[in-house]
Design an enzyme around this catalytic site. Sequence first.
Site: not given
Length: 528
Positions: A283, A308, A312
Amino acid sequence: MRKTILFLAAALVGTSAITARQMTIDNKLRYAGKIVESFYVDSINSDSIAEEAIRAMLKTLDPHSQYSDQEETRELTEPLQGNFSGIGIQFNMLNDTLYVIQPVAGGPSEKVGILAGDRILSANDTLISGVKKKNADIIKILRGEKGSKVNVKVLRPGQKDVIDFRITRADIPIYSVDASYMAAPGVGYVKISRFAEKTAEEVRDAVKELKKQGMKDLIIDLEYNGGGYLNAATELAEMLLNTDDMIVYTKGDKSPYKEYRAGAVKRLTDGKIVIMVDQYSASASEILSGAVQDNDRGLIVGRRTFGKGLVQRPFPFPDGSMIRLTVARYYTPSGRCIQKPYADGEDAYENDILNRLNSGELTNADSVHVNAAEQYKTLRNGRTVYGGGGVMPDLFVALDTTGTSSYSRDLLAKGVYNSFCVNYIDQHRKELKKLYKNEDLFVEKFTVDDQLLGQFRDYAAKEGVEFNQEGYEKALPTIKSIVKAIIGRDLFTQSTYYRVVNEDNKVYQQALRLISDDNEYNRLLNKN
């Protein structure tokens, strides 16, 4: 029968009829919920059913869209918000007893006189030691609202009587910079464990102190860093890049294209940069790594990152629960999508790292395969980089499995390292502090000798780890390193731990070698 269903729909959701066209997600879920509430044979817990329905719905979308209840939401957000309210201790449970490893410097416990080695017996008349409580339960007892009081009973080594303390809870910082020190003359090292609200500020402060010691070049360690806040990654990236350099951009079907560029801020360093990554770097770690690599600002060392790259967005509910819904994808400045594929289902996605190990990708450079169809060019030097999920390092470093054996795995699984070191420090704290007055002296002089190793083997056997000569000899360098590192951490700081274990960390050693070799650094960077 159809008339009955339509009549039922009208009665339950207040409409005259629900056609297939009108059956939206909202209508269908409400309709199903009303049916269950009205007709199920037994009494039900509506909240529980609703939560499970939301979880199941999100599970059909992607691996990272998730629902969290109130407690799960708190546990997710607390480490990233930078602090919590509590009494401020680092502790360990050993033989059902809570041992204080260290009080947080300047924290509530230190202010009232709690010392390393103290045993906390109870808090506000709730027994802690001797009742087999889980760490999570103990944390709930010790944490509380800022300004609230907690009465603790403490047993101190060398004293017969129990000591009573009254502690006022306060905000306790959660740091994302675990370690910072000079790795070599002119080379600083910073270990970042997560990307939280104050990560950029912490890194800036750490680098400021390293510059006082002569730092020019910087190693940033993102191994095992699972990410965190996007803004934390972009703030740190702009302190490494040139003004207006692209950091990352996002886009999705219902989210407009948005790009993040470096502002006109003071750079951390104009020197060389090397970033350490592994298969668990995810991420925000991948955003920073991708930005540095694509802008040819530095080099990435280690193994392909997790992959990733789904964005979100949090949607909180009034009761404190939350949906974290994927709304877009991350793309590196060269156009690479960070997200690895997930079309093969949850099991394949969850087993990806295991599959990398089994295929040899983590241990053998010849087994690392790139996707030739996803070639991209870095923005300044035109180097070829690859998409397909995760960030591929500029210099691959194989996973070190030389010290792995069933004996070493059992030592970790049964928590032998931690509990042995807590016992050892508890018995020898005063003499260790007297012998090693500072961290430098400890790192240079302390050795895990044969006598200490013998005590370790005996302790492990008592904890149920059957001695195996071959496995022991294979794991011996790792045992020495971890035991010394934990003792050093508990005597001094977390930086001591990394100073010790990094001596055996191959990614670190390659990063240090690379940043110290101008010719090799420039060659990999394709810098003329």
